[in-house]
Design an enzyme around this catalytic site. Structure first.
Site, PDB file in Angstrom:
ATOM      1  N   ASP A 250       0.540   0.168 -12.468  1.00 23.38           N
ATOM      2  CA  ASP A 250       0.593   1.651 -11.296  1.00 23.38           C
ATOM      3  C   ASP A 250       0.649   2.857 -12.118  1.00 23.38           C
ATOM      4  O   ASP A 250       0.748   2.756 -13.080  1.00 23.38           O
ATOM      5  CB  ASP A 250       2.696   1.351 -10.737  1.00 23.38           C
ATOM      6  CG  ASP A 250       2.705   1.559  -9.458  1.00 23.38           C
ATOM      7  OD1 ASP A 250       1.402   2.506  -9.189  1.00 23.38           O
ATOM      8  OD2 ASP A 250       2.946   1.010  -7.686  1.00 23.38           O
TER       9      ASP A 250
ATOM     10  N   HIS B  36      -2.125   2.586  -5.578  1.00 18.98           N
ATOM     11  CA  HIS B  36      -1.548   2.740  -6.880  1.00 18.98           C
ATOM     12  C   HIS B  36      -2.396   2.233  -8.333  1.00 18.98           C
ATOM     13  O   HIS B  36      -1.752   1.698  -9.543  1.00 18.98           O
ATOM     14  CB  HIS B  36      -0.650   1.276  -7.090  1.00 18.98           C
ATOM     15  CG  HIS B  36       0.537   1.951  -5.668  1.00 18.98           C
ATOM     16  ND1 HIS B  36       1.935   2.294  -5.254  1.00 18.98           N
ATOM     17  CD2 HIS B  36       0.686   1.346  -4.470  1.00 18.98           C
ATOM     18  CE1 HIS B  36       1.866   2.440  -4.948  1.00 18.98           C
ATOM     19  NE2 HIS B  36       1.556   2.292  -3.868  1.00 18.98           N
TER      20      HIS B  36
ATOM     21  N   GLU C 291      -0.313   0.300   0.361  1.00 22.15           N
ATOM     22  CA  GLU C 291      -0.479   1.803   0.322  1.00 22.15           C
ATOM     23  C   GLU C 291      -1.369   2.996   0.114  1.00 22.15           C
ATOM     24  O   GLU C 291      -1.313   3.746  -0.699  1.00 22.15           O
ATOM     25  CB  GLU C 291       1.425   2.244  -0.348  1.00 22.15           C
ATOM     26  CG  GLU C 291       2.423   2.287  -0.011  1.00 22.15           C
ATOM     27  CD  GLU C 291       3.905   2.964  -0.644  1.00 22.15           C
ATOM     28  OE1 GLU C 291       4.317   2.815  -0.167  1.00 22.15           O
ATOM     29  OE2 GLU C 291       3.872   1.838  -2.109  1.00 22.15           O
TER      30      GLU C 291
HETATM   31  C1  ACM Z   1       5.874  -1.442  -1.775  1.00 21.96           C
HETATM   32  O1  ACM Z   1       6.830  -1.320  -1.893  1.00 21.96           O
HETATM   33  N1  ACM Z   1       5.211  -0.411  -2.029  1.00 21.96           N
HETATM   34  C2  ACM Z   1       4.982  -2.888  -1.696  1.00 21.96           C
END
Ligand code: ACM
Ligand code: ZN
Length: 643
Positions: free
Chosen positions: A149, A226, A282
């Site tokens: 991440d 991410h 996201e």
């Molecule tokens: C997440 O909480 N973005 C999977």
């Protein structure tokens, strides 16, 4: 299975448990008999692999029969034998005495998961193995490691040493400090560098340790988003080639696929799990719109929008994984531009994604934020270390049923399980991580294993107190539920006042993302809890002409001496106290007289806080109007109280 190995893994000789059957997860069927067995060692326990067990269909099921003379575990698989022995151990008292009984047991779901985010704050292999021990006790069978991440890449990839020489290190001890200081990475040799990673040997050791406990480790490698830490190390992999702040890989660039496939090759070599998690959540997708390569990719593949461009990446990666005999798992966003044919969906933005996937014949794992995100407050926020927000007490985690009543049994079959997720933005230490995991993971484990009809919170809570005490004695930092404060006191009882049940006119609509109970919300006599997401707090936007502007109709002219509204502040997600709240009254609903305006200087506060805006005096009116304005953020109110 060799008994000596089992003894080692289950630690029977060193057990220090409590008496009689208060185990988590609760077994399917427990029948007490008379007498007890005093077990000298686990070698006394007979293990049988059998073809069938009456009433049991899961390959992980088992039968355990304890008489004063013997203990016998029968199961269809090694995993079943293991779970039978876990049950035996959990039932033994300090003197290794076990009440005579028959246990016939099997899990409700085949996927029983826990996720650890070791990107936001790195956790080492010793910590992970300690949690695997706890998982084994809870009969959980899948550990999902969130390895990559923005805050740090956490797995050695031999082909790309930059990932662990640079992308695994940052300036800023905690995620919060790193964020506040502009998200800077560091060379591992920098004396200020904070971070770390699992070597491939570490990861293999974890995989083996888990496998011995019948736990599969699923690695997660985030794509297409991410991934700021990757694009910082390899700027050419983003659309803009800017080394700062680029979350998304460039999907138009073949180099992206070369990188991802090379990484996945090493990941698959370390992790034998059939399923590989590729993230997928996201994505910003903004840079793709302005990128020549991404636009070309879309044209050449007749992709109509950036959602479909994301699906292009996911489908292509799925084909790659399938060609190596693996399967793709991703967060529910992977469905947005069309779901890859063989993918499994992990539903986190509520349950809709999981239901949609299951309805379409895809496997789904339920992990909705409202029940399974263990990074939220587990008790009154003022009593807890700072958390990301929310309010998710043990009882609410326990209340979750992954299979809603609204779906058919055929669709329900595709819901293969449930998972508790520990995101670690606000969890900088190992002790803090355990504190957030337990006892709430006990509840996830019971939901994952125990038949829904056997679940009972009162009964579970007593067992959870026992298990928590035992885990504490074994060195886990467990949240103490015996001192739980509980929800906001106002939320625990009805609020009686003049406006209850009276109609409310919205002069400006509420924010459609947070309707709570619609027009009834502000006069339903129900106060909100610690979390703005609990369907009791109504949201109001304050940008432009927006504000909260509502009129309560008391349906007759009445004497009033108090009008008050409580607002919430939690600045992380942009929830602020209003900068002014005006109360007005009227007899005809047209001509209003101001009672008062309460001004407030908006300023940041840590965590969740609450503020009452109220007028006290003597007046008579039929209509009461409340106008709340803000210079900053959105507003949340739960009730207009009139006395
Ligand atoms: C997440 O909480 N973005 C999977
Ligand atoms: Zn691009």
């Amino acid at each position: 299975m060799k008994k000596t190995k089992l003894m080692l893994l289950i630690g029977f000789a060193a057990l220090n448990s409590y008496a009689v059957n208060p185990i988590i997860p609760k077994p399917l069927n427990y029948t007490k008999a008379s007498g007890e067995l005093a077990l000298k060692s686990i070698d006394d326990v007979m293990l049988h692999i059998v073809d069938t067990i009456p009433g049991i269909s899961s390959p992980e099921g088992y039968m355990l029969k304890v008489t004063p003379d013997s203990a016998v575990v029968s199961a269809k698989s090694q995993a079943g034998l293991y779970y039978g022995l876990v049950t035996l151990k959990e039932m033994a008292d300090k003197g290794n005495r076990i009440p005579a009984c028959t246990v016939i047991d099997e899990p409700r779901f085949s996927y029983r998961g826990m996720m650890l985010d070791i990107s936001r704050h790195f956790r080492d292999k010793e910590f992970i193995k300690k949690q695997i021990d706890a998982m084994a006790r809870l009969k959980l069978n899948t550990l999902h490691l969130h390895l990559t991440d923005a805050a740090g890449w956490r797995l050695e990839i031999k082909r790309y040493p930059r990932l662990t020489e640079y992308a695994a290190w940052r300036k800023g001890n905690t995620w919060k400090e790193w964020n506040e200081n502009g998200n800077k990475y560091a060379e591992s040799t920098d004396p200020d560098a904070v971070g770390g990673f699992l070597t491939q040997d570490d990861a293999r050791e974890i995989v083996e340790y888990a496998a011995e406990r019948h736990i599969t480790v699923i690695p997660e490698i985030e794509m297409p988003s991410h991934s700021e830490e990757v694009t910082a190390a390899f700027p050419d992999l983003s659309c803009t080639h800017d080394p700062a702040g680029q979350s998304d890989f460039c999907v138009g660039n073949e180099a992206t696929f070369e990188f991802l496939e090379n990484v996945l090759n090493e990941v698959m070599d370390i992790f034998p799990s059939e399923v590989i998690h590729i993230g997928g959540d996201e994505a910003g997708k903004q840079a793709w719109k302005d990128c020549e390569l991404c636009r070309k990719r879309m044209e050449e593949n007749s992709l109509e929008n950036v959602d479909q461009l994301q699906s292009y990446l996911i489908e292509r990666i799925e084909k790659y994984l399938n060609s190596k005999g693996r399967k793709l798992l991703g967060w529910d966003e992977i469905m947005e531009g069309g779901l890859a044919p063989n993918a499994t969906v992990m539903s986190w933005r509520g349950t809709e994604g999981g239901i949609k996937a299951a309805t379409g014949g895809h496997k789904a794992i339920m992990s909705p934020g409202g029940y399974c995100y263990l990074d939220g407050y587990q008790d009154a926020p003022y009593s807890q270390p700072e958390a990301i927000g929310g309010y998710l007490p043990l009882e609410k985690v326990y209340s979750y049923n992954p299979v809603p009543d609204t779906i058919t049994p055929e669709i329900a079959d595709y819901i293969i399980g449930v998972q508790g997720n520990l995101w670690c933005e606000y969890i900088p230490t190992a002790e803090h991580a355990e504190y957030m995991l337990y006892p709430r993971m006990f509840a996830i484990a019971e939901t994952a294993w125990t038949a829904d009809s056997l679940k009972n919170y009162g009964d579970f809570r007593l067992r959870a107190e026992n298990l928590a005490a035992d885990m504490k004695s074994k060195g886990y930092n467990v949240f103490d539920i015996t001192h739980e404060i509980g929800n906001k006191p106002e939320a625990q009882r009805p609020e009686n006042h003049l406006a209850v049940g009276k109609p409310v006119k919205y002069n400006i609509p509420w924010w459609n993302r947070y309707p709570a109970g619609g027009t009834a919300t502000l006069t339903d006599g129900k106060r909100g809890g610690w979390n703005y997401n609990d369907q009791l707090w109504q949201g109001f936007l304050s940008r432009g002409d927006n504000r909260m502007d509502v009129t309560v109709d008391l349906e007759s002219i009445q004497p009033i001496k108090y009008v008050g509204v409580e607002f919430m502040q939690l600045i992380g997600p942009g929830v602020w106290f209003p900068s002014s709240v005006q109360f007005l009254i009227s007899d005809n609903g047209v001509d209003f007289t101001p009672l008062t305006t309460i001004e407030h200087e908006q300023k940041p506060t840590d965590g969740v806080s609450f503020k009452e805006y109220a007028w006290k005096g003597i007046a008579r009116a039929r209509y009461v109007r409340v106008i709340a304005k803000a210079k900053e953020g959105c507003q949340f109110a739960d009730e207009i109280i009139i006395r």
